[in-house]
Motif scaffolding. Structure first.
Motif, PDB file in Angstrom:
ATOM      1  N   ALA A 164    -105.324  75.221 -61.782  1.00 57.96           N
ATOM      2  CA  ALA A 164    -104.171  76.442 -62.699  1.00 57.96           C
ATOM      3  C   ALA A 164    -103.244  76.622 -63.020  1.00 57.96           C
ATOM      4  O   ALA A 164    -102.511  76.903 -63.743  1.00 57.96           O
ATOM      5  N   ARG A 166    -103.661  76.209 -66.738  1.00 55.61           N
ATOM      6  CA  ARG A 166    -104.237  77.870 -67.041  1.00 55.61           C
ATOM      7  C   ARG A 166    -102.559  78.981 -67.058  1.00 55.61           C
ATOM      8  O   ARG A 166    -102.613  79.422 -67.786  1.00 55.61           O
ATOM      9  N   VAL A 208    -101.926  82.413 -60.245  1.00 59.44           N
ATOM     10  CA  VAL A 208    -103.563  82.657 -60.165  1.00 59.44           C
ATOM     11  C   VAL A 208    -104.171  84.452 -59.961  1.00 59.44           C
ATOM     12  O   VAL A 208    -105.555  83.939 -60.020  1.00 59.44           O
ATOM     13  N   ASN A 240    -106.291  84.802 -62.905  1.00 58.35           N
ATOM     14  CA  ASN A 240    -107.381  84.015 -62.911  1.00 58.35           C
ATOM     15  C   ASN A 240    -108.580  84.906 -61.676  1.00 58.35           C
ATOM     16  O   ASN A 240    -110.294  85.285 -61.917  1.00 58.35           O
ATOM     17  N   ARG A 248    -111.641  86.680 -62.919  1.00 59.46           N
ATOM     18  CA  ARG A 248    -112.716  86.620 -62.888  1.00 59.46           C
ATOM     19  C   ARG A 248    -113.813  87.594 -61.655  1.00 59.46           C
ATOM     20  O   ARG A 248    -114.510  87.894 -61.786  1.00 59.46           O
ATOM     21  N   SER A 279    -106.732  82.325 -71.244  1.00 56.90           N
ATOM     22  CA  SER A 279    -106.387  81.476 -69.947  1.00 56.90           C
ATOM     23  C   SER A 279    -107.757  81.047 -70.060  1.00 56.90           C
ATOM     24  O   SER A 279    -107.205  79.078 -69.476  1.00 56.90           O
ATOM     25  N   GLU A 280    -108.721  81.331 -70.026  1.00 59.25           N
ATOM     26  CA  GLU A 280    -110.102  80.421 -69.823  1.00 59.25           C
ATOM     27  C   GLU A 280    -110.283  79.706 -70.233  1.00 59.25           C
ATOM     28  O   GLU A 280    -110.758  78.527 -70.091  1.00 59.25           O
ATOM     29  N   PHE A 294    -115.999  80.626 -65.581  1.00 58.90           N
ATOM     30  CA  PHE A 294    -116.152  80.390 -63.884  1.00 58.90           C
ATOM     31  C   PHE A 294    -116.142  79.025 -63.156  1.00 58.90           C
ATOM     32  O   PHE A 294    -117.270  79.138 -63.516  1.00 58.90           O
TER      33      PHE A 294
END
Length: 503
Positions: free
Chosen positions: A168, A171, A199, A202, A206, A308-309, A488
């Motif tokens: 995390a 990211r 988070v 994220n 997802r 981010s990912e 992910f």
């Protein structure tokens, strides 16, 4: 009752006729592939949605069974021969992005979703100066400051006997960098300052991104869902609420930048959106007027999702495998200490890029994090032949980094994290042809220089500073991916956490 039977019979006859057409009479009927994939999009939907983004895991078996040209959907062909990558994704290719797929994101005016190459070229030219290597080097200090905040957090957590969720934290670096880059220092989202590293973003990504797979089979559902009022979404679908609220947060940041420009308020550093709002720059590219607020919201949506990912996965993969293999940890740290014997010396990107073992570690991290696993669909502008199969104009053709990064000729034992693959210069030059985490050509990831700056600084600073870091309760099986266009980790996977082990 008779009427219902008539409808049911007609539907069965129509379905049977369609199956016969798609399997035996369709222009792609001669291309081998799984039966159900050739006759319905529901086959892909089953693997992508019901089976949690696992369609890509079948590609190697398909390659072994069907060869280098595989029909993976009624009008889509997957190529597995690496020699075709430049045909689809080179600087001069006439293949263009498939609008039926890229418009499913809901950010149709973002540069990554613009389908036709000439339109994309004009819009990308506005953004290129902000993502050029020169511009990134000017912002290296900002990136370094974000990395140092994460390292200080690891130090503080360890002193308190706590673990740090490094996945995390990585990211959070990427989100804080891109939001400061896009909106300005005073509007950075500051995920690194949050206890949980933000988070929620994220989790939101997802939850939201897989809707692309739903819209692929029911495209008429997309616009009503995205136009749904928040009060109604709360009643019907919390996932949609998250998407709408995220877009609202992004819109407010964009509107602040627009307000600054309209009132001639000069920022400390010109941001991406200040550049987009320059009427002279847009005019020079042959564009009519400056982008609308919605255009820029779409662009921000694309930046955040990509930043981010992909970079976060690469940093995570590098750091995990260094900690998992103590010999790699020892060799990497020895190289960093030799290059920077004084721990207070500022480590700069240009010097780091010259370190062979660090570079090898990063390339292996990029290889096993894949960038985007999902095949990148392109439309054939005319009839074309691949490995003896003629595909008509309009065929969707794709390739996947998953297969490129695991090609047996280039990467034997592909699941093994092995930096030594890259240490021989001649061999490394050959392997570069297969390494495509940012894709290639005129539609490659515009943020590649910024992402590489983040990865180099994060990995180098982390392992120069800490010689006693350990991964806590996590294994390679927790770093497998579910492919929702972005990669992910499964919800039930253990999180990559670290802690210092004092002597």
């Amino acid at each position: 009752m008779a009427y219902a039977a008539y409808i049911a019979t007609a539907l069965l006859v129509w379905t049977a006729c369609r199956i016969v057409y798609l399997r035996h009479l369709h222009p792609l009927a001669h291309v081998p592939g799984p039966f159900w994939a050739s006759v319905t999009e529901l086959y892909r939907f089953y693997h992508d949605w019901i089976q949690n983004g696992t369609y890509y895991r079948h590609f190697e078996a398909y390659q072994a069974r069907y060869g280098p040209v595989i029909r993976i959907a009624p009008n889509e062909v997957l190529l597995t021969d690496p020699c075709h990558y430049d045909t689809l994704y080179s600087m001069t290719t006439d293949f263009y992005k498939d609008p039926a797929f890229y418009h499913l994101s809901g950010a149709e005016t973002a540069v990554f979703a613009i389908t036709h190459n000439k339109d994309h070229q004009r819009h990308r030219a506005l953004l290129n100066p902000f993502f050029s290597r020169r511009s990134v080097l000017q912002q290296e200090g900002m990136v370094r400051s974000k990395v140092l905040r994460l390292l200080n957090r690891i130090q503080q957590d360890s002193q308190r006997g706590l673990t740090t969720e490094l996945w995390a934290g990585f990211r959070a670096i990427s989100v804080d960098v891109i939001t400061e880059y896009a909106f300005g220092a005073d509007r950075c989202w500051d995920f690194l300052g949050r206890e949980d590293f933000g988070v929620w973003y994220n989790h939101l990504a997802r939850a939201v991104v897989p809707t692309m797979y739903l819209f692929r089979v029911v495209p008429w559902l997309r616009r009503p869902m995205q136009a749904m009022p928040v009060w109604l979404a709360r009643r019907l679908n919390p996932m949609v609420v998250g998407m709408l609220e995220f877009m609202d947060v992004t819109r407010r940041d964009v509107e602040r930048v627009v307000g600054d420009v309209e009132h001639d308020r000069k920022p400390e550093r010109e941001t991406i959106f200040h550049g987009l709002l320059d009427p002279e720059a847009t005019k020079a590219q042959g564009l009519v007027g400056v982008p609308t607020v919605q255009n820029m919201v779409d662009e921000a949506f694309g930046f955040l999702g990509a930043a981010s990912e992909t970079a976060g996965n690469a940093m995570t993969m590098c750091a995990f495998h260094v900690l998992y293999d103590r010999e790699i940890y020892k060799r990497l740290r020895a190289e960093l200490v030799q290059a920077f014997p004084d721990p207070t010396t500022q480590m700069d990107l240009l010097a780091l890029e010259k370190l062979p073992y660090l570079t090898a570690v990063i390339k292996e991290g990029l290889r096993l994090s894949y960038g985007v696993i999902h095949p990148l669909p392109r439309v054939a502008p005319k009839a074309v032949e691949f490995n003896g199969y003629v595909l008509p104009e309009g065929t969707v053709v794709s390739m996947s980094a998953w297969l490129m990064h695991r090609h047996p000729d280039a990467f034997p034992d592909p699941d093994r994290f092995d930096p030594d693959r890259w240490l021989d210069a001649g061999r490394a030059f050959y392997l570069e042809k297969f390494l495509v985490p940012f894709s290639k050509g005129n539609r490659n990831c515009i943020g590649q220089p910024l992402a590489m700056c983040e990865v180099y600084l994060a990995i180098a600073l982390l392992f120069r500073r800490f010689d006693d870091l350990e991964a806590i309760d996590v294994g390679p099986e927790d770093l497998v991916y579910e492919d929702y266009f972005g990669a992910f980790y499964p919800k039930d996977a253990r999180k990559f956490k670290v802690m210092r082990r004092e002597r």
